[in-house]
Every structure is written in C-alpha cells, then in structure tokens.
Design a protein around this motif. Structure first.
Motif, PDB file in Angstrom:
ATOM      1  N   GLY A  24      32.751  42.923  31.254  1.00 27.89           N
ATOM      2  CA  GLY A  24      32.316  41.851  32.158  1.00 27.89           C
ATOM      3  C   GLY A  24      33.440  40.905  32.504  1.00 27.89           C
ATOM      4  O   GLY A  24      33.639  40.544  33.675  1.00 27.89           O
ATOM      5  N   TRP A  28      35.871  42.616  34.902  1.00 28.00           N
ATOM      6  CA  TRP A  28      35.378  42.702  36.288  1.00 28.00           C
ATOM      7  C   TRP A  28      35.547  41.358  36.983  1.00 28.00           C
ATOM      8  O   TRP A  28      35.999  41.294  38.142  1.00 28.00           O
ATOM      9  CB  TRP A  28      33.912  43.138  36.317  1.00 28.00           C
ATOM     10  CG  TRP A  28      33.409  43.408  37.702  1.00 28.00           C
ATOM     11  CD1 TRP A  28      33.656  44.529  38.449  1.00 28.00           C
ATOM     12  CD2 TRP A  28      32.626  42.545  38.532  1.00 28.00           C
ATOM     13  NE1 TRP A  28      33.048  44.408  39.701  1.00 28.00           N
ATOM     14  CE2 TRP A  28      32.418  43.206  39.766  1.00 28.00           C
ATOM     15  CE3 TRP A  28      32.083  41.269  38.338  1.00 28.00           C
ATOM     16  CZ2 TRP A  28      31.677  42.640  40.807  1.00 28.00           C
ATOM     17  CZ3 TRP A  28      31.331  40.696  39.385  1.00 28.00           C
ATOM     18  CH2 TRP A  28      31.143  41.380  40.599  1.00 28.00           C
ATOM     19  N   GLN A  61      37.771  40.355  40.256  1.00 28.56           N
ATOM     20  CA  GLN A  61      37.185  39.725  41.455  1.00 28.56           C
ATOM     21  C   GLN A  61      37.902  38.436  41.842  1.00 28.56           C
ATOM     22  O   GLN A  61      38.056  38.133  43.014  1.00 28.56           O
ATOM     23  CB  GLN A  61      35.696  39.389  41.219  1.00 28.56           C
ATOM     24  CG  GLN A  61      34.818  40.575  40.888  1.00 28.56           C
ATOM     25  CD  GLN A  61      34.838  41.642  41.958  1.00 28.56           C
ATOM     26  OE1 GLN A  61      34.641  41.357  43.144  1.00 28.56           O
ATOM     27  NE2 GLN A  61      35.111  42.875  41.545  1.00 28.56           N
ATOM     28  N   ALA A 105      29.972  32.866  39.116  1.00 32.86           N
ATOM     29  CA  ALA A 105      29.010  33.946  38.837  1.00 32.86           C
ATOM     30  C   ALA A 105      27.802  33.412  38.086  1.00 32.86           C
ATOM     31  O   ALA A 105      27.899  32.457  37.306  1.00 32.86           O
ATOM     32  CB  ALA A 105      29.673  35.051  38.009  1.00 32.86           C
ATOM     33  N   ILE A 120      25.392  35.099  35.371  1.00 30.36           N
ATOM     34  CA  ILE A 120      25.397  36.271  34.486  1.00 30.36           C
ATOM     35  C   ILE A 120      24.111  36.242  33.672  1.00 30.36           C
ATOM     36  O   ILE A 120      23.843  35.286  32.954  1.00 30.36           O
ATOM     37  CB  ILE A 120      26.605  36.251  33.520  1.00 30.36           C
ATOM     38  CG1 ILE A 120      27.912  35.934  34.254  1.00 30.36           C
ATOM     39  CG2 ILE A 120      26.710  37.607  32.812  1.00 30.36           C
ATOM     40  CD1 ILE A 120      29.122  35.777  33.334  1.00 30.36           C
ATOM     41  N   LYS A 143      28.782  35.496  42.690  1.00 28.11           N
ATOM     42  CA  LYS A 143      28.484  36.838  42.188  1.00 28.11           C
ATOM     43  C   LYS A 143      27.276  36.795  41.256  1.00 28.11           C
ATOM     44  O   LYS A 143      27.090  35.824  40.506  1.00 28.11           O
ATOM     45  CB  LYS A 143      29.683  37.393  41.409  1.00 28.11           C
ATOM     46  CG  LYS A 143      30.966  37.561  42.234  1.00 28.11           C
ATOM     47  CD  LYS A 143      30.814  38.618  43.298  1.00 28.11           C
ATOM     48  CE  LYS A 143      32.144  38.826  44.031  1.00 28.11           C
ATOM     49  NZ  LYS A 143      31.971  39.697  45.229  1.00 28.11           N
ATOM     50  N   MET A 155      25.581  38.990  38.240  1.00 26.90           N
ATOM     51  CA  MET A 155      25.883  40.093  37.310  1.00 26.90           C
ATOM     52  C   MET A 155      24.746  40.258  36.308  1.00 26.90           C
ATOM     53  O   MET A 155      24.243  39.279  35.760  1.00 26.90           O
ATOM     54  CB  MET A 155      27.161  39.792  36.525  1.00 26.90           C
ATOM     55  CG  MET A 155      28.375  39.552  37.359  1.00 26.90           C
ATOM     56  SD  MET A 155      29.700  38.797  36.375  1.00 26.90           S
ATOM     57  CE  MET A 155      30.177  40.205  35.339  1.00 26.90           C
ATOM     58  N   ASP A 208      25.328  42.209  42.140  1.00 23.69           N
ATOM     59  CA  ASP A 208      26.675  42.681  42.491  1.00 23.69           C
ATOM     60  C   ASP A 208      27.224  43.679  41.482  1.00 23.69           C
ATOM     61  O   ASP A 208      28.007  44.576  41.835  1.00 23.69           O
ATOM     62  CB  ASP A 208      27.635  41.479  42.570  1.00 23.69           C
ATOM     63  CG  ASP A 208      27.294  40.567  43.742  1.00 23.69           C
ATOM     64  OD1 ASP A 208      27.342  41.068  44.891  1.00 23.69           O
ATOM     65  OD2 ASP A 208      26.929  39.408  43.503  1.00 23.69           O
ATOM     66  N   ALA A 209      26.850  43.515  40.211  1.00 26.95           N
ATOM     67  CA  ALA A 209      27.423  44.408  39.183  1.00 26.95           C
ATOM     68  C   ALA A 209      26.466  44.479  37.996  1.00 26.95           C
ATOM     69  O   ALA A 209      25.831  43.487  37.648  1.00 26.95           O
ATOM     70  CB  ALA A 209      28.778  43.896  38.727  1.00 26.95           C
ATOM     71  N   VAL A 238      26.818  45.407  34.113  1.00 24.46           N
ATOM     72  CA  VAL A 238      27.866  45.600  33.105  1.00 24.46           C
ATOM     73  C   VAL A 238      27.243  46.186  31.839  1.00 24.46           C
ATOM     74  O   VAL A 238      26.332  45.599  31.259  1.00 24.46           O
ATOM     75  CB  VAL A 238      28.553  44.266  32.755  1.00 24.46           C
ATOM     76  CG1 VAL A 238      29.741  44.509  31.830  1.00 24.46           C
ATOM     77  CG2 VAL A 238      29.031  43.545  34.020  1.00 24.46           C
ATOM     78  N   THR A 295      31.360  48.992  34.000  1.00 22.64           N
ATOM     79  CA  THR A 295      30.651  48.179  34.999  1.00 22.64           C
ATOM     80  C   THR A 295      30.307  49.049  36.194  1.00 22.64           C
ATOM     81  O   THR A 295      31.156  49.770  36.719  1.00 22.64           O
ATOM     82  CB  THR A 295      31.542  47.005  35.433  1.00 22.64           C
ATOM     83  OG1 THR A 295      31.819  46.200  34.273  1.00 22.64           O
ATOM     84  CG2 THR A 295      30.860  46.152  36.492  1.00 22.64           C
ATOM     85  N   VAL A 309      28.890  49.289  40.079  1.00 25.52           N
ATOM     86  CA  VAL A 309      28.634  48.563  41.329  1.00 25.52           C
ATOM     87  C   VAL A 309      27.956  49.518  42.297  1.00 25.52           C
ATOM     88  O   VAL A 309      27.914  50.729  42.072  1.00 25.52           O
ATOM     89  CB  VAL A 309      29.937  47.997  41.933  1.00 25.52           C
ATOM     90  CG1 VAL A 309      30.531  46.926  41.018  1.00 25.52           C
ATOM     91  CG2 VAL A 309      30.932  49.119  42.214  1.00 25.52           C
TER      92      VAL A 309
END
Ligand SMILES: CSC[C@H]1O[C@H](OP(=O)(O)O)[C@H](O)[C@@H]1O
Length: 388
Positions: free
Chosen positions: A152, A155, A159, A252, A254, A285, A287, A360-361, A363, A368, A370
C-alpha cells in the motif's frame, strides 16, 4: 511500542480482548468453547474480518484440544468438527474470512491420512491437523498485514512521488488495526507503514457510528503509537476534503474490507460508500486494503453480498465510562444512556457496498490490483488457484 493485542493464544488456551470495554478498560475473556466464541463474535467483543476468523478457528481448536469431541471413528469425528465449524460460521454473515477459514479447516481434516490407523490414532491425527491449521491462520495473518502495508505504501509512493516536503495525509474509516487482526492491521497497517517509512504527514480517523470503532478503537491505536492523528465525525468528511485537502495534502482514503467480490465491489463498514463518493468528487484516491482471504470470487457483484442488520439499541443508546469533575475517566463505572426516543424506528445495516467504479486500488498481501482497460478488477493473476 506494540499496539494492543486483540487475541492471546497458547495451545489449549484462548483469551480475547473485550473491545466493547475499550478504550477505557482492558479486559480479556477466556474463550474455551465454540459457544463462547460465537457469543463473543456476535456481541462484537471481538470484531474485524480477520480477527473473527482467527477467534472462531482457535476456539474450535481449544475445545478439541481439551477433549470436547467424544466421537470415535473418522467419519463421526469429521462430522463433529463440521458441526462446530458450521455453528461458528453463523455468528456474522458479511465478512468472508470466517467462511474461508471454515472451508480451509474442513478441507484440512479431510486430507488427513488415516489408513492403517486405529480409531484412536485417526482421531488424534485429525485433531492435531486441525489445531495446527488453525494456528497457521493466526501465524500467517501478521505477515499478511505487513505485506499489505508495504504494497500500500509503495503504491501511494508511485502515485504521489512523496518527499519529505510532500508527505501525505490519509483518512481511514472504522478499525482495521491490531484490534481487527492479529497485529499491524490492514488499512491501518498501511498507515503504520507510511509512518515507519517517513511518508505520513497526518491521519484522520472517522468516528464510525454507531459502534464507534473509529473513536473508541482506531483513535486509541493511533494515540497508543504516537501517530499524528485527528478524529472527525462521519459527517465531517465532506467539509474536511473541501476545506483542507490542499493545505493538508489529503491524498487517500484507505479502508478495510469484509468482502471483496469478483468485480471488485467491496462490502465494508457502513459509511464507507459515502467516503468513496466524496473521495471521487474531490480527486482523492480510494484504496481498499484486504488480505486475499477477504476476496470472494464466487460472488459476482456487490448486489449479492448479505449485509448484516444489527440491533436498534446501537443507535438509540450508547455506553461509556464516567468522566469525573476533574476530567479523569472513572473506568469502574460504565454507564449506558439513551440518546433517542426509544420508540423511533431504526435502520442499522452494519455494512454497505462500494461499487468498484469508486475504488482506485485493492491492496492485498500478494500485491496491489488496479482496474483493467475494461474498468473492472481482475484477480486471476493474483490468485490463479481460485479460478481453476
Ligand atoms: C480488517 S477488519 C475489516 C472490517 O471489519 C470491520 O467491521 P466490524 O468492526 O463490524 O467487524 C470493518 O468493516 C473493517 O473494515
């Protein structure tokens, strides 16, 4: 300084931290039977997808170790074990880790070679295999979370090309730390790793009504470890993003997951979906951090996920410790107060589903993921064995 241990285990003995008493009181319950584990999980004295699976597996292991199985003959021993696992599986429906642990343990006992053994020898071999497999679930979880943290943070570094002058601020929802796992955590594990790698400016945690995993548990973990953090209510996220995204470099949101399905739709604590919508609107983002044991490729979309409905009192009443006149907390007196007219109707889903379009992702401990050019998540490369 290590964070709190939600679970203490040695072969034949399991103790579970009563998270309903946190942060004011640290009390461990001894859990020696499947019934005690079921009640502990259902009442949310232990919670968090990985922790639920670990407690269920270890409780079944402890009761077997202590002679609960009186069956003889391989078939009857396996039937007994199945009945205990099926019972535990019913404790909470949304998180998939529990189901995956049940399937793993059932497969384990069916794989024990018993040819040429007496009934007693076969029973001993089956129980030994079960206990070892349940202990492996515990042992593997911490390594998994450290790997999620590393992937994580990597990534996010890719970014944002983070430097000492551009450290990032992140938000997390609910509790996904040491109190939801065997240690380090998933989404909170990424925050710990960001802090360890000098990439974290600040962390925001949401209160996470109605159980308050954020204000009671995540805030406690963040303070416990000296991570710079601020608590906000769930309803403050939009204003925070609008007013302070640039100034604080909010990069982000998360979150953890209770169940990620085949197209990437994700069930997580109620309030997650609205954060995903806000993140998308503000160019932040979004996540999801989850072990592969939380990924359910047998379910196509989030529409098919069973969402646990919880009791009305979680909204209309709250409990807590007494605050003395001098501001100190009196943990000897826990009070429960009504905060609404007790006749009001209540809707209390424990989780919501965030469509993959807002993510977006994802993890995991294996890397990760996408979205592909088709705009969907694909897990075949991550877990080929689940697609055979
Ligand atoms: C790594 S914990 C995953 C997940 O579990 C929590 O739910 P609960 O506290 O009701 O067990 C929350 O949704 C976390 O994100």
């Amino acid at each position: 300084m290590s964070a709190l241990e939600a679970i203490k285990y040695s072969r034949g003995k399991l103790e579970v931290l009563d998270q309903l008493r946190l942060p004011h009181e640290h009390h461990y319950d001894e859990v020696s039977t499947s019934e005690e584990a079921f009640d502990c999980i259902k009442a949310m004295r232990v919670r968090g997808a990985p922790a639920i699976a670990i407690v269920a597996a270890l409780a079944a292991s402890v009761e077997l170790h202590n002679g609960s199985c009186t069956a003889t003959g391989t078939e009857d021993v396996i039937k007994y074990i199945d009945s205990r696992l099926d019972y535990l599986y019913e404790s909470r429906p949304t998180a998939v880790d529990l189901g995956n642990a049940v399937r793993l343990l059932k497969k384990t006992v069916r794989g024990v070679k018993t040819e040429g053994l007496t009934d007693a020898e076969a029973k001993e071999a089956i129980i030994k295999a079960f206990i070892e497999a349940s202990e492996e679930i515990l042992a593997k979880d911490l390594k998994t979370n450290k790997s999620i943290g590393a992937f994580g943070a990597k990534w996010l570094q890719e970014q944002y090309k983070i430097t000492d002058d551009s450290k990032i601020t992140v938000m997390t929802h609910c509790n996904t730390g040491s109190l939801a796992t065997s240690g380090h955590g998933t989404a909170l594990g990424i925050i710990r790793t960001l802090r360890d790698e000098g990439l974290l400016r600040h962390a925001y945690c949401t209160e996470t009504r109605p159980y308050n995993q954020g204000s009671r548990l995540t805030a406690f973990e963040l303070v416990h470890e000296g991570i710079p953090a601020t608590l906000v209510t769930d309803s403050m996220a939009a204003a925070l993003f609008r007013l302070r995204k640039a100034e604080e470099n909010i990069a982000a949101v998360i979150v953890g997951a209770d169940r990620v399905v085949r197209n990437g739709d994700t069930a997580n604590k109620i309030g997650t979906y609205q954060l995903a919508v806000l993140a998308k609107h503000h160019g932040i983002k979004f996540m999801v951090a989850a072990p592969t044991t939380s990924i359910d490729v047998d379910t196509e979309t989030g529409d098919d996920i069973e969402i646990e409905q919880r009791k009305r009192e979680e909204l209309t009443q709250i409990s807590g410790a007494v605050v003395n006149a001098d501001g100190s907390i009196d943990t000897s007196k826990s009070v429960r107060v009504a905060i609404a007219d007790q006749r009001i109707g209540v809707w209390n889903p424990g989780f919501d589903v965030t469509p993959h379009e807002y993510i977006d992702a994802i993890v995991t401990e294996k890397g990760t993921v996408v979205k592909g050019e088709d705009g969907k998540f694909h897990f075949e490369d991550l877990m080929p064995e689940r697609f055979q």
